[in-house]
Design a protein around this motif. Structure first.
Motif, PDB file in Angstrom:
ATOM      1  N   ASN A 187       0.798  -1.236   0.000  1.00 23.09           N
ATOM      2  CA  ASN A 187       0.000   0.000   0.000  1.00 23.09           C
ATOM      3  C   ASN A 187       0.830   1.284   0.000  1.00 23.09           C
ATOM      4  OD1 ASN A 187       0.922  -0.124   2.547  1.00 23.09           O
ATOM      5  ND2 ASN A 187      -1.049  -0.536   3.523  1.00 23.09           N
ATOM      6  N   ALA A 188       2.073   1.192  -0.479  1.00 19.68           N
ATOM      7  CA  ALA A 188       2.930   2.385  -0.486  1.00 19.68           C
ATOM      8  C   ALA A 188       2.301   3.533  -1.290  1.00 19.68           C
ATOM      9  CB  ALA A 188       4.300   2.041  -1.045  1.00 19.68           C
ATOM     10  N   LEU A 189       1.500   3.198  -2.299  1.00 11.63           N
ATOM     11  CA  LEU A 189       0.887   4.245  -3.127  1.00 11.63           C
ATOM     12  C   LEU A 189      -0.630   4.329  -2.913  1.00 11.63           C
ATOM     13  CD1 LEU A 189       2.730   3.748  -6.576  1.00 11.63           C
ATOM     14  CD2 LEU A 189       3.447   5.117  -4.620  1.00 11.63           C
ATOM     15  N   ALA A 190      -1.114   3.711  -1.835  1.00 11.86           N
ATOM     16  CA  ALA A 190      -2.571   3.711  -1.602  1.00 11.86           C
ATOM     17  C   ALA A 190      -3.092   5.134  -1.486  1.00 11.86           C
ATOM     18  CB  ALA A 190      -2.894   2.923  -0.336  1.00 11.86           C
ATOM     19  N   GLY A 191      -4.200   5.382  -2.137  1.00  8.52           N
ATOM     20  CA  GLY A 191      -4.805   6.720  -2.103  1.00  8.52           C
ATOM     21  C   GLY A 191      -4.245   7.648  -3.168  1.00  8.52           C
ATOM     22  N   LEU A 192      -3.193   7.231  -3.860  1.00  6.94           N
ATOM     23  CA  LEU A 192      -2.589   8.106  -4.889  1.00  6.94           C
ATOM     24  C   LEU A 192      -3.064   7.709  -6.286  1.00  6.94           C
ATOM     25  CD1 LEU A 192       1.109   8.348  -3.599  1.00  6.94           C
ATOM     26  CD2 LEU A 192      -0.855   9.762  -3.010  1.00  6.94           C
ATOM     27  N   THR A 193      -3.114   8.698  -7.156  1.00  7.51           N
ATOM     28  CA  THR A 193      -3.521   8.464  -8.541  1.00  7.51           C
ATOM     29  C   THR A 193      -2.301   8.560  -9.456  1.00  7.51           C
ATOM     30  OG1 THR A 193      -5.662   9.478  -8.078  1.00  7.51           O
ATOM     31  CG2 THR A 193      -5.048   9.265 -10.405  1.00  7.51           C
ATOM     32  N   GLN A 194      -2.114   7.514 -10.242  1.00 12.47           N
ATOM     33  CA  GLN A 194      -0.993   7.480 -11.196  1.00 12.47           C
ATOM     34  C   GLN A 194      -1.555   7.511 -12.613  1.00 12.47           C
ATOM     35  OE1 GLN A 194       1.388   3.872 -10.830  1.00 12.47           O
ATOM     36  NE2 GLN A 194       1.951   3.961 -12.997  1.00 12.47           N
ATOM     37  N   ILE A 195      -1.100   8.466 -13.408  1.00 16.42           N
ATOM     38  CA  ILE A 195      -1.551   8.513 -14.802  1.00 16.42           C
ATOM     39  C   ILE A 195      -0.362   8.230 -15.717  1.00 16.42           C
ATOM     40  CG2 ILE A 195      -2.616   9.907 -16.632  1.00 16.42           C
ATOM     41  CD1 ILE A 195      -4.098  11.475 -14.566  1.00 16.42           C
ATOM     42  N   ASN A 196      -0.519   7.279 -16.620  1.00 16.94           N
ATOM     43  CA  ASN A 196       0.521   6.965 -17.606  1.00 16.94           C
ATOM     44  C   ASN A 196       0.167   7.636 -18.928  1.00 16.94           C
ATOM     45  OD1 ASN A 196       1.680   5.277 -15.687  1.00 16.94           O
ATOM     46  ND2 ASN A 196       0.633   3.448 -16.454  1.00 16.94           N
ATOM     47  N   PRO A 204      -3.684  14.410 -10.197  1.00 11.96           N
ATOM     48  CA  PRO A 204      -2.924  13.153 -10.121  1.00 11.96           C
ATOM     49  C   PRO A 204      -1.760  13.356  -9.143  1.00 11.96           C
ATOM     50  CG  PRO A 204      -2.300  14.346 -12.104  1.00 11.96           C
ATOM     51  CD  PRO A 204      -3.386  15.157 -11.430  1.00 11.96           C
ATOM     52  N   ASP A 205      -1.180  12.255  -8.680  1.00  8.44           N
ATOM     53  CA  ASP A 205      -0.020  12.355  -7.793  1.00  8.44           C
ATOM     54  C   ASP A 205       1.264  11.963  -8.505  1.00  8.44           C
ATOM     55  OD1 ASP A 205      -1.527  12.861  -5.206  1.00  8.44           O
ATOM     56  OD2 ASP A 205      -2.535  11.098  -6.012  1.00  8.44           O
ATOM     57  N   LEU A 206       1.126  11.011  -9.434  1.00  6.77           N
ATOM     58  CA  LEU A 206       2.290  10.545 -10.195  1.00  6.77           C
ATOM     59  C   LEU A 206       1.932  10.564 -11.672  1.00  6.77           C
ATOM     60  CD1 LEU A 206       2.707   7.485  -7.890  1.00  6.77           C
ATOM     61  CD2 LEU A 206       4.558   9.136  -8.167  1.00  6.77           C
ATOM     62  N   LEU A 207       2.781  11.187 -12.453  1.00  8.50           N
ATOM     63  CA  LEU A 207       2.551  11.240 -13.896  1.00  8.50           C
ATOM     64  C   LEU A 207       3.742  10.553 -14.566  1.00  8.50           C
ATOM     65  CD1 LEU A 207       0.217  12.649 -15.346  1.00  8.50           C
ATOM     66  CD2 LEU A 207       1.605  14.715 -15.479  1.00  8.50           C
ATOM     67  N   VAL A 208       3.460   9.505 -15.334  1.00  9.09           N
ATOM     68  CA  VAL A 208       4.536   8.775 -16.022  1.00  9.09           C
ATOM     69  C   VAL A 208       4.440   9.149 -17.495  1.00  9.09           C
ATOM     70  CG1 VAL A 208       5.437   6.489 -16.583  1.00  9.09           C
ATOM     71  CG2 VAL A 208       4.328   6.877 -14.359  1.00  9.09           C
ATOM     72  N   VAL A 209       5.485   9.728 -18.040  1.00 10.18           N
ATOM     73  CA  VAL A 209       5.378  10.285 -19.392  1.00 10.18           C
ATOM     74  C   VAL A 209       6.471   9.772 -20.319  1.00 10.18           C
ATOM     75  CG1 VAL A 209       5.154  12.412 -20.737  1.00 10.18           C
ATOM     76  CG2 VAL A 209       4.528  12.409 -18.315  1.00 10.18           C
ATOM     77  N   ARG A 210       6.055   9.332 -21.497  1.00  6.52           N
ATOM     78  CA  ARG A 210       6.993   9.044 -22.588  1.00  6.52           C
ATOM     79  C   ARG A 210       6.640   9.965 -23.743  1.00  6.52           C
ATOM     80  NH1 ARG A 210       8.776   3.313 -25.052  1.00  6.52           N
ATOM     81  NH2 ARG A 210      10.070   3.487 -23.185  1.00  6.52           N
ATOM     82  N   HIS A 211       7.664  10.573 -24.338  1.00  7.93           N
ATOM     83  CA  HIS A 211       7.405  11.527 -25.414  1.00  7.93           C
ATOM     84  C   HIS A 211       8.529  11.454 -26.457  1.00  7.93           C
ATOM     85  CE1 HIS A 211       6.414  15.330 -27.388  1.00  7.93           C
ATOM     86  NE2 HIS A 211       5.228  15.230 -26.791  1.00  7.93           N
ATOM     87  N   PRO A 212       8.183  11.620 -27.744  1.00  8.77           N
ATOM     88  CA  PRO A 212       9.236  11.518 -28.765  1.00  8.77           C
ATOM     89  C   PRO A 212      10.245  12.672 -28.770  1.00  8.77           C
ATOM     90  CG  PRO A 212       7.112  12.021 -29.780  1.00  8.77           C
ATOM     91  CD  PRO A 212       6.845  11.729 -28.327  1.00  8.77           C
ATOM     92  N   HIS A 213       9.946  13.772 -28.080  1.00  9.40           N
ATOM     93  CA  HIS A 213      10.868  14.906 -28.124  1.00  9.40           C
ATOM     94  C   HIS A 213      11.723  15.020 -26.864  1.00  9.40           C
ATOM     95  CE1 HIS A 213       7.874  16.772 -31.139  1.00  9.40           C
ATOM     96  NE2 HIS A 213       8.786  16.045 -31.751  1.00  9.40           N
ATOM     97  N   SER A 214      13.021  15.155 -27.055  1.00 14.75           N
ATOM     98  CA  SER A 214      13.941  15.332 -25.933  1.00 14.75           C
ATOM     99  C   SER A 214      13.566  16.606 -25.187  1.00 14.75           C
ATOM    100  CB  SER A 214      15.383  15.479 -26.447  1.00 14.75           C
ATOM    101  OG  SER A 214      15.721  14.394 -27.270  1.00 14.75           O
TER     102      SER A 214
END
Ligand code: ASP
Length: 316
Positions: free
Chosen positions: A41-50, A102-112
């Protein structure tokens, strides 16, 4: 155990002791992931968006599994079908999501640099899941964990990174990490795929596999990133495989116990021989995938601890 970061945007901002903190916690998550019951439950209650603006198989699945095992509410944005297609800018999309807290946003993008830019606009913790040719920090961390578990240390090793260095964020993040941890790094590949000025990173450059692999502890192969090539970087795939593709003969120049790595996805018969890639006595490619989930759990856990230590921006 110290980890002072608000985001994980790259290896560049991390101190060596912070890298060690992530790897130590990852080791615990490797054991956890091998249990039948995998709910924490380390991230319980948090919202993660990929948010993946570029295709991904293992990284997106790995972040999703990592978040779910730690109890986060995980949402995958289908970026192909999103308003980006209607002309919305990256920043507008980010601001819209930010308004949903959100609390955590995980992002992949083609531009440096796109992920760094986004991190400046939002209140949550941002994790870079790969931006252009710039960085892919969780890949370098999972590679370091794989090496450390196999070799018993992540310093004073001879490590060859081979192939398409020029287009690779994996190579860049790995060079930064392995250099910080005081390893000897060799880059091996055709001169057209080695970026100029790379010597400044404290690496040795070879254009011949036999010499480059001589007595190394680790052979890290890279995918030929055809989607990032706009000209004649290699004569032909056949010729490339002949000169730079890893096979048993070329590997025989490395140390007897040298391990073979590849971040995936692999082009079998282009940068690596398929039989060698599947040889569990030499190849740790599947271990890398396993380590990936543990490293992402550790990184999100540490960022969440820092997040919880800050006062809430909105009190409900
Ligand atoms: N999966 C890695 C990346 O996203 C490596 C690759 O695509 O070749 O950079």
């Amino acid at each position: 155990m110290r980890f002072d970061q608000r985001h994980l945007l790259g290896i560049e901002p991390l101190r060596p002791d912070e890298i060690t903190t992530i790897l130590d916690l990852s080791d615990q998550y490797v054991d956890f992931n091998r249990r039948r019951d995998k709910h924490a439950n380390a991230l319980a209650g948090l919202t993660q968006i990929n948010m993946f603006f570029e295709n991904s198989t293992r990284t997106q699945a790995s972040f999703e599994i990592a978040g779910k095992r730690l109890g986060a509410d995980v949402m995958n944005m289908a970026m192909q079908a999103s308003s980006i297609k209607k002309g919305e800018t990256l920043i507008d999309t980010a601001m819209t999501l930010n308004a949903m807290h959100p609390d955590l946003l995980v992002v992949r993008h083609p531009h440096s640099g796109a992920v760094d830019l986004l991190a400046q606009k939002v209140n949550c913790a941002v994790l870079n899941a790969g931006d252009g040719r710039h960085e892919h920090p969780t890949q370098a961390l999972l590679d370091a964990l794989t090496i450390r578990r196999d070799k018993g240390r992540i310093h004073r090793l001879n490590i060859a990174i081979c192939g398409d260095i020029a287009h690779s964020r994996v190579a860049r993040s790995n060079i930064l990490l392995l250099h910080k941890m005081e390893n000897r790094i060799r880059l091996v590949g055709p001169p057209t795929l080695i970026p100029s000025g790379i010597d400044a990173f404290g690496v040795e450059v070879y254009d011949n596999m036999e010499e480059g692999l001589k007595d190394v502890d680790v052979v890290m192969m890279l995918r030929l990133q055809k989607e990032r090539m706009d000209g004649g970087f290699i004569p032909s795939e056949r010729e490339y495989y002949h000169r730079y593709g890893l096979d048993a003969e070329k590997l025989s120049h490395a140390k007897e116990d040298a391990i073979v790595m590849h971040p995936g996805p692999m082009n079998r018969g282009v940068e690596i021989d398929g039989t060698l890639a599947d040889d569990i006595n030499r190849s740790v490619i599947q271990d890398q995938v396993e380590m990936g989930v543990a490293v992402r759990m550790a990184a999100m856990d540490l960022l969440a601890r820092n997040l919880r230590a800050r006062p809430s921006e909105v009190m409900v």
